[in-house]
Structures are given as structure tokens and as C-alpha cells.
Write an enzyme that holds these catalytic residues in place. Sequence first.
Site, short mmCIF file in Angstrom:
data_model
loop_
_atom_site.label_atom_id
_atom_site.label_comp_id
_atom_site.label_asym_id
_atom_site.label_seq_id
_atom_site.Cartn_x
_atom_site.Cartn_y
_atom_site.Cartn_z
N CYS A 122 48.48 32.58 -38.45
CA CYS A 122 49.71 31.79 -38.25
C CYS A 122 49.50 30.36 -38.76
O CYS A 122 49.28 30.16 -39.94
CB CYS A 122 50.14 31.84 -36.79
SG CYS A 122 51.80 31.20 -36.53
N HIS A 165 51.17 37.43 -36.08
CA HIS A 165 50.12 37.41 -35.06
C HIS A 165 49.52 38.81 -34.91
O HIS A 165 50.09 39.64 -34.21
CB HIS A 165 50.70 36.93 -33.73
CG HIS A 165 51.01 35.47 -33.74
ND1 HIS A 165 50.08 34.53 -33.37
CD2 HIS A 165 52.10 34.79 -34.12
CE1 HIS A 165 50.60 33.32 -33.51
NE2 HIS A 165 51.83 33.45 -33.97
N GLU A 177 47.14 39.67 -33.18
CA GLU A 177 46.79 39.89 -31.77
C GLU A 177 47.98 40.33 -30.94
O GLU A 177 47.84 40.76 -29.80
CB GLU A 177 46.17 38.61 -31.19
CG GLU A 177 47.14 37.47 -30.87
CD GLU A 177 47.49 36.58 -32.07
OE1 GLU A 177 47.25 36.99 -33.22
OE2 GLU A 177 48.04 35.48 -31.84
#
Lengths: 196, 256
Positions: free
Chosen positions: A77, A178, A180
Site C-alpha cells: 500500500c 492489502h 493481509e
Amino acid sequence: MAVVLVDAGGTNIGSVRYALQRLGADAALTSDAATIRAADKVILPGVGAAGPGMARLRELGLVELMRSLTQPVLGVCLGMQLLCEWSEESETECLGLIPASVRRFEEAPGLRVPHMGWNQLKVRKEHSLLKGLGEQDWAYFVHSYAVSVGDYSLATADHGGEFSAVIASGNFHGMQFHPERSAAVGATLLKNFLEL
Amino acid sequence: MLSRRIIPCLDVRDGKVVKGVRFRDHVVMGEIVELAMRYRDEGADELVFYDITASPEGRSVDRGWVERVARVIDIPFCVAGGIRSVDDAREVLYAGADKISVNSPALERPSLIDELADAFGVQCVVVGIDSLRDADGEWRVRQYTGDPSKMQALARRTLDWMIEAQQRGAGEIVLNCMGSDGVRQGYDLDQLDAARMLCSVPLIASGGAGAPEHFRDAFTVADVDGALAASVFHSGAIAIPELKRYLREQGIEIRD
């Protein structure tokens, strides 16, 4: 394998760390130059703004260190944007490791900024970072600034026009979304990075 | 293309997920982490956790459960309730939340929105608005809706507040239409449509989902970016995989 997360004040550090733990990698959170230099893999997470992000790296004395790294590096990001040359966000000079610039999404009717939500990745170049990625897999994005498309673009997404979703130049890599928080797709991509 | 989002909302009270009707009479629906995992597995695009008693009780969110959720969940989640300072927000974000949502504290002190946007970027900052139509036909904002004994009606018009919140740095607006909340008769399309005209950041519909058609209408009529619902998901009245299949059949962009 030593994986480090560069503690440059990004708020998503916790979630990136947990995502790595789910993949069996215990990443140390550090701003120590020697630890970062010695790591096998370096991840620069970050949610926030380009100006404060670069200021924090300078404060920590990590700018030259980041530029000198030769192991695989992944920016996530804002971390990815910091790897580029320049950001329109507060006209910030970034690390200059990927020959790209970062610009704000242009206003257009019906185009929501921030670009927030799940969008599809379009593979543009084969790369071991994208191993196992399908034709139109979804990833979770949250950002108002984006990297335009260039030779460094491995995958793109569309939000009022195409922009870079995954970039790479040499040992430096970036993901605008993202991983994650991108469910199984994100886990695959993070795992690929750990295996580079 | 950007997918429209389906967002289960989990109201948290004393460490459990609860649900009330029209913000009252809460019953325990289950454990936080367990429900979060269930929704993640079913294909929820995002989760919102509201610590509904934090703001009325003047306390911050318990970061323990935020961290437990962040460890197991691989989809984004937002935490709301009792965030009244940059420090409170930092705690929750560092515990692993992707976004924080402010409601009553932002009404008390609107510059909180500016401070949060400056500290973390607008993409982290969600402003939740509880809104009800008054007898004169105007939509106005309600405060402390988590506790009926403390709830207050404000003179502030909902749409004015929504505009101000965006100017101050809200990266997303969740508009909870209290008149339709919990009664499953559909989202308040009139109000959402009026809000959409004035909202350039993502807009999330909240309050009133009872059937798959209600989600369709929120997306196609009011053009919202996400639709939030609680009881229909908790009770199993609507299963997320079937809902998403239905919406895709309606030609709406939805993540597989």
C-alpha cells in the site's frame, strides 16, 4: 528465514504480521538498520500519507539503508508508493527504487475516492510473485493515490482507468492492495514473496 | 471493476455479539471471533464491529478482542465505538483493525475527524451517522444510540453533517437509517439516494435489510458501495453465498 517488517509507523503492521504468522513466518518488527540489512526478506508496510511516511524513514535514518538493500523487498500500500520516485501527495520525494510516480485518482462522476473495496487483478507480466494467481482474482484496496501503468507493472486493476496493482523492479516489489486482508489470494501472494 | 460490498455488522457488548431491534432489547448472538470466522468463510467482504456501549459509557474499545479478530481474519474489518481521540484510534488500528468508525464523539467534537484523517489518512476514517426522520420531514442526527436512556436527538440535519464529515476527512460514510433498522422492510432508499447525491466517498447503507431484493435495491437504486446488515445474517434468514449469487445474477458487480 528472517523476515522483517520495517516499523515506519504504518498502522497495518499488526495485520501484516498476523498474516505472515498464518503462513508460518514470524516477522520481527524493527527499525534497526543492522537487523533490516541482515534479513532475508524485508517488508515495508504502511497505511497513511506519503509525507509523514518518508519523514518517518528519514527520522529513523533508514532512507539510504532502504536504497542499499539487495534482498527481496516488498512495499504494501503506502509502502509500495514509498518505493517509487515521487508522490503527488504533498509533493513528496520518495525512495526512487521503482521508476514510477504516484498520483491521486482524478475526479470523475460516480468515481469514488478513496478507492475502497475489492477489485480484480489483471496479470500483465509473468513473475514468480504472481504464481497461482487466477485471471480475475479479487484483492482488497484502500487508497486515494495510485501508481500509473509502466514496464514495472506486473498486475493492474481498474478504477476509472487502469493503474498498477503489483509492481517490481529488480529486488523491489510493491502491492497496492492489502494482501493481509485479501483472503486466500492475498495469502498466496505473500507466500510467493516469502519464496522469492 | 470495484465490487459492491456485503458487510455483516456485529454489535459487541461485554465481549459478545448482540442484536437488538431498533437499538433496544439486546440478545446475545455469539462469540466475537467465532462469528467473525463464520462470516469470513461465507464470503463476507468486510466486517464491522460496533462496541455499542463504549460511547455511552465514556470508555474506549477493549483492544483485546480486536487483536484476537485481527490474528485470525484475512478480510478487512472496521471497529466502532468509543473512539474519541487519535490515541484511542491508534490503539485499535495497531491492534489490527483496518478502519475505525466514529459517531457520537465526532458529533461532540467534529475536529476529531480532521485529527484522525491527518494522523492516519482518510482511508482509515469512517464516519457513522445515525439518522431518523423527524415529524417535520427532515432527517436529523441521533447521538449515543447504543443506550436508549442516553440517546439524544440533535438539531443537526443528517445531510449537512454528512457533507461536513467529508470536508473534515471522512473516507467513508455509514448511514444508519434508524427508522428502518431492525424491522427488515428494506433500506431507506429515499434517504440513501439523497445522501448519495452529496457523498463522493464510499457510502454504506445500514438499517432495514430483510430480503435479497433489499440489497439489490440499495445497490441499483441508491448506488451505495456497500450494504451492511446484522440480524438477517446472524439469524440465518439470509445466507451470504446465496445472497451474493443472487446479486451477481442481477448484474451487480460482486466478489466471488
